[in-house]
Design a protein around this motif. Structure first.
Motif, PDB file in Angstrom:
ATOM      1  N   VAL A 219      21.273 -30.342 -47.703  1.00 34.51           N
ATOM      2  CA  VAL A 219      22.612 -29.820 -47.961  1.00 34.51           C
ATOM      3  C   VAL A 219      23.269 -29.477 -46.625  1.00 34.51           C
ATOM      4  N   VAL A 220      24.449 -30.029 -46.383  1.00 33.32           N
ATOM      5  CA  VAL A 220      25.214 -29.699 -45.179  1.00 33.32           C
ATOM      6  C   VAL A 220      25.962 -28.391 -45.450  1.00 33.32           C
ATOM      7  N   ILE A 221      25.597 -27.344 -44.724  1.00 32.10           N
ATOM      8  CA  ILE A 221      26.100 -25.998 -45.020  1.00 32.10           C
ATOM      9  C   ILE A 221      27.609 -25.918 -44.849  1.00 32.10           C
ATOM     10  N   LYS A 222      28.160 -26.544 -43.814  1.00 24.93           N
ATOM     11  CA  LYS A 222      29.609 -26.477 -43.584  1.00 24.93           C
ATOM     12  C   LYS A 222      30.388 -27.113 -44.732  1.00 24.93           C
ATOM     13  N   ASP A 223      29.854 -28.196 -45.296  1.00 25.67           N
ATOM     14  CA  ASP A 223      30.542 -28.847 -46.421  1.00 25.67           C
ATOM     15  C   ASP A 223      30.639 -27.894 -47.615  1.00 25.67           C
ATOM     16  N   VAL A 224      29.552 -27.190 -47.871  1.00 26.53           N
ATOM     17  CA  VAL A 224      29.552 -26.236 -48.986  1.00 26.53           C
ATOM     18  C   VAL A 224      30.512 -25.081 -48.691  1.00 26.53           C
ATOM     19  N   TYR A 225      30.463 -24.585 -47.456  1.00 26.41           N
ATOM     20  CA  TYR A 225      31.366 -23.495 -47.051  1.00 26.41           C
ATOM     21  C   TYR A 225      32.832 -23.915 -47.220  1.00 26.41           C
ATOM     22  N   ASP A 226      33.164 -25.109 -46.757  1.00 23.32           N
ATOM     23  CA  ASP A 226      34.548 -25.596 -46.859  1.00 23.32           C
ATOM     24  C   ASP A 226      35.005 -25.655 -48.307  1.00 23.32           C
ATOM     25  N   ARG A 227      34.121 -26.075 -49.188  1.00 26.80           N
ATOM     26  CA  ARG A 227      34.464 -26.164 -50.600  1.00 26.80           C
ATOM     27  C   ARG A 227      34.704 -24.767 -51.187  1.00 26.80           C
ATOM     28  N   VAL A 228      33.848 -23.808 -50.817  1.00 33.95           N
ATOM     29  CA  VAL A 228      34.005 -22.432 -51.306  1.00 33.95           C
ATOM     30  C   VAL A 228      35.319 -21.830 -50.814  1.00 33.95           C
ATOM     31  N   VAL A 229      35.616 -22.003 -49.530  1.00 26.16           N
ATOM     32  CA  VAL A 229      36.826 -21.433 -48.942  1.00 26.16           C
ATOM     33  C   VAL A 229      38.077 -22.073 -49.543  1.00 26.16           C
ATOM     34  N   ALA A 230      38.000 -23.349 -49.837  1.00 28.51           N
ATOM     35  CA  ALA A 230      39.146 -24.023 -50.476  1.00 28.51           C
ATOM     36  C   ALA A 230      39.438 -23.401 -51.836  1.00 28.51           C
ATOM     37  N   GLY A 231      38.393 -23.074 -52.561  1.00 29.00           N
ATOM     38  CA  GLY A 231      38.579 -22.451 -53.870  1.00 29.00           C
ATOM     39  C   GLY A 231      39.100 -21.027 -53.783  1.00 29.00           C
ATOM     40  N   LEU A 232      38.798 -20.350 -52.668  1.00 27.37           N
ATOM     41  CA  LEU A 232      39.239 -18.961 -52.480  1.00 27.37           C
ATOM     42  C   LEU A 232      40.472 -18.857 -51.594  1.00 27.37           C
ATOM     43  N   ARG A 240      45.104 -11.712 -46.097  1.00 25.14           N
ATOM     44  CA  ARG A 240      45.289 -11.948 -44.655  1.00 25.14           C
ATOM     45  C   ARG A 240      43.942 -11.909 -43.927  1.00 25.14           C
ATOM     46  N   ALA A 241      42.936 -12.465 -44.564  1.00 29.60           N
ATOM     47  CA  ALA A 241      41.588 -12.465 -43.991  1.00 29.60           C
ATOM     48  C   ALA A 241      41.478 -13.491 -42.874  1.00 29.60           C
ATOM     49  N   VAL A 242      40.705 -13.138 -41.860  1.00 31.78           N
ATOM     50  CA  VAL A 242      40.388 -14.060 -40.762  1.00 31.78           C
ATOM     51  C   VAL A 242      38.928 -14.475 -40.922  1.00 31.78           C
ATOM     52  N   MET A 243      38.679 -15.784 -40.938  1.00 33.91           N
ATOM     53  CA  MET A 243      37.333 -16.316 -41.149  1.00 33.91           C
ATOM     54  C   MET A 243      36.797 -16.864 -39.837  1.00 33.91           C
ATOM     55  N   TYR A 244      35.574 -16.467 -39.499  1.00 30.93           N
ATOM     56  CA  TYR A 244      34.878 -17.003 -38.335  1.00 30.93           C
ATOM     57  C   TYR A 244      33.596 -17.683 -38.814  1.00 30.93           C
ATOM     58  N   THR A 245      33.312 -18.877 -38.271  1.00 36.98           N
ATOM     59  CA  THR A 245      32.106 -19.593 -38.692  1.00 36.98           C
ATOM     60  C   THR A 245      31.396 -20.208 -37.489  1.00 36.98           C
ATOM     61  N   GLU A 246      30.107 -20.396 -37.645  1.00 35.91           N
ATOM     62  CA  GLU A 246      29.300 -21.095 -36.646  1.00 35.91           C
ATOM     63  C   GLU A 246      28.041 -21.610 -37.339  1.00 35.91           C
ATOM     64  N   PHE A 247      27.955 -22.946 -37.482  1.00 33.17           N
ATOM     65  CA  PHE A 247      26.830 -23.553 -38.180  1.00 33.17           C
ATOM     66  C   PHE A 247      26.044 -24.515 -37.290  1.00 33.17           C
ATOM     67  N   SER A 248      26.266 -24.473 -35.998  1.00 30.95           N
ATOM     68  CA  SER A 248      25.660 -25.472 -35.116  1.00 30.95           C
ATOM     69  C   SER A 248      24.145 -25.319 -34.997  1.00 30.95           C
ATOM     70  N   GLU A 249      23.649 -24.088 -35.122  1.00 28.24           N
ATOM     71  CA  GLU A 249      22.207 -23.875 -34.947  1.00 28.24           C
ATOM     72  C   GLU A 249      21.409 -24.371 -36.154  1.00 28.24           C
ATOM     73  N   ILE A 283      35.828 -11.856 -41.644  1.00 25.21           N
ATOM     74  CA  ILE A 283      34.587 -12.296 -42.290  1.00 25.21           C
ATOM     75  C   ILE A 283      33.931 -13.354 -41.410  1.00 25.21           C
ATOM     76  N   THR A 284      32.699 -13.098 -41.044  1.00 20.74           N
ATOM     77  CA  THR A 284      31.945 -14.019 -40.190  1.00 20.74           C
ATOM     78  C   THR A 284      30.813 -14.636 -40.996  1.00 20.74           C
ATOM     79  N   VAL A 285      30.737 -15.952 -40.967  1.00 21.97           N
ATOM     80  CA  VAL A 285      29.668 -16.679 -41.671  1.00 21.97           C
ATOM     81  C   VAL A 285      29.010 -17.609 -40.666  1.00 21.97           C
ATOM     82  N   PHE A 286      27.712 -17.414 -40.445  1.00 22.59           N
ATOM     83  CA  PHE A 286      27.035 -18.332 -39.531  1.00 22.59           C
ATOM     84  C   PHE A 286      25.556 -18.448 -39.876  1.00 22.59           C
ATOM     85  N   THR A 287      24.950 -19.474 -39.330  1.00 25.97           N
ATOM     86  CA  THR A 287      23.523 -19.725 -39.548  1.00 25.97           C
ATOM     87  C   THR A 287      22.793 -19.628 -38.223  1.00 25.97           C
ATOM     88  N   TYR A 288      21.508 -19.320 -38.300  1.00 28.41           N
ATOM     89  CA  TYR A 288      20.681 -19.299 -37.097  1.00 28.41           C
ATOM     90  C   TYR A 288      19.219 -19.495 -37.477  1.00 28.41           C
TER      91      TYR A 288
END
Length: 363
Positions: A219-232, A240-249, A283-288
């Motif tokens: 499962v590509v995590i960013k693809d799932v995240y993008d789908r969730v954010v599109a729905g929300l 007026r939420a600011v979203m920060y993401t980092e999935f490179s790791e 809101i910060t969402v990232f993987t490590y």
């Protein structure tokens, strides 16, 4: 130091270590056609003091159902293949016990195999505990399966009754009813709606059990995240939420995609719903990856949770913590169950008026 003294010291250390680890040693000499048990092996096998082991009698110390395995390991080792296994053995008097056994070939200076040397250690108590644990797990799995089957049956059987109740109350002509009758009908309607919501929750809980048997896929995590954010997207813009993401790791994970989507949906929705009134949500969402494990983190700057007060109830069904009338107490419960169904864990760090951080162990 003379060689004889050094030999005595080495022998002493060997015997002490053997006794401490409760490991017995044995050896076979192919050239001289002899076998040997050390002191600890004789103690474990409970052989008479004058007992002399032989190649032929060695097989009598293995349980009948594992005799073929023992023979296979012995001849494999005689051809140069070392072994390490758990196997059923038996004492001189026929008492069966579990042991971990290891053996490796002995070679002379030319490389020719001239014998085998091995050790074994009694693990009977350990094996019994493992078997008891396995039986307990099977029993729990059986109870859980029957419980979910029961929940599914209840949900299915009540669905039509609840629908009939809602439809009947909706179609009833209130103009011909007295105030008391109207109040009674309204109560029926509320009961029907409440039952309908409860059944929806029950279906969601049952779905966690049903989908857990699904095959894991990349499962590509960013693809799932993008789908969730599109729905929300509407909620994100409104708050007026600011979203920060980092999935490179950790870009990809072996998971059930529907679970990952539900986990992200619930955690991000909570971050939006329980935003602090004095600031815009961040809101910060990232993987490590750490110590060979993969993690997903969702952090916000919202209201936070009083963990001292609510920590023990955080992932329980229908538990809410901020007095929000729209809160159901279902999201974190489902998230916790989905994460555990995948063999992971979820932890939280939170401070009131500062925000929360949820860490999900993915693999």
């Amino acid at each position: 130091m003379e060689k004889s003294d050094q030999f005595s010291i080495d022998k002493f250390y060997y015997q002490e270590i053997s006794a401490l680890t409760e490991a017995g040693g044995w050896s076979v000499d192919f050239k001289n056609k002899t076998s040997h048990f050390d002191h600890q092996a004789r103690v474990i096998l409970d052989v008479p003091k004058d007992y002399v082991p032989t190649l032929r009698s060695g097989y009598t110390f293995y349980a009948e159902e594992h005799l073929d395995r023992a023979t296979e390991f012995f001849f494999g080792c005689a051809e140069g293949k070392p072994f390490s296994t758990e196997i059923k053995m038996q004492t001189y008097n026929g008492e069966i016990f579990w042991a971990i056994a290891k053996g490796k070939p002995l070679r002379d200076e030319s490389g020719e195999i001239i014998g085998i040397r091995g050790v074994f250690r009694k693990i009977d108590e350990q094996k019994k505990r493992e078997q008891q644990l396995e039986q307990s797990l099977k029993l729990i799995e059986g109870h859980n399966s029957r419980l979910y089957d029961f929940a599914h049956i209840i949900s299915h059987n009540l669905r039509s009754q609840v629908s009939n109740l809602q439809m009947s109350s909706a179609l009833m002509d209130r103009s011909t009813l007295t105030e008391d009758q109207i109040e009674l009908v309204n109560n029926f309607e509320k009961i029907g709606n409440s039952l309908d919501v409860t059944l929806q929750h029950l279906n969601k809980i049952v779905s966690v059990h049903n989908i857990s048997n699904t095959k894991l896929e990349p499962v590509v995590i960013k693809d799932v995240y993008d789908r969730v954010v599109a729905g929300l997207n509407q909620d994100i813009r409104a708050s007026r939420a600011v979203m920060y993401t980092e999935f490179s790791e950790v870009e990809e994970v072996m998971y059930i995609e529907a679970y990952l989507e539900s986990i992200l949906q619930n955690l991000i929705t909570n971050a939006l719903r329980y935003k602090h009134p004095d600031r815009d949500p961040e809101i910060t969402v990232f993987t490590y990856e750490e110590n060979g494990k993969k993690y997903l983190m969702v952090r916000d700057n919202g209201l936070g949770i009083d963990l001292e007060k609510h920590g023990k109830d955080l992932f329980k069904l229908y538990k809410t913590f901020h007095g929000n009338k729209n809160a159901l107490g279902l999201g974190l419960f489902l998230t916790h169950n989905e994460v555990q169904a995948m063999g992971g864990d979820i932890t939280v760090e939170s401070k009131v008026d500062k925000g929360s951080k949820f860490i999900v162990t993915l693999q």
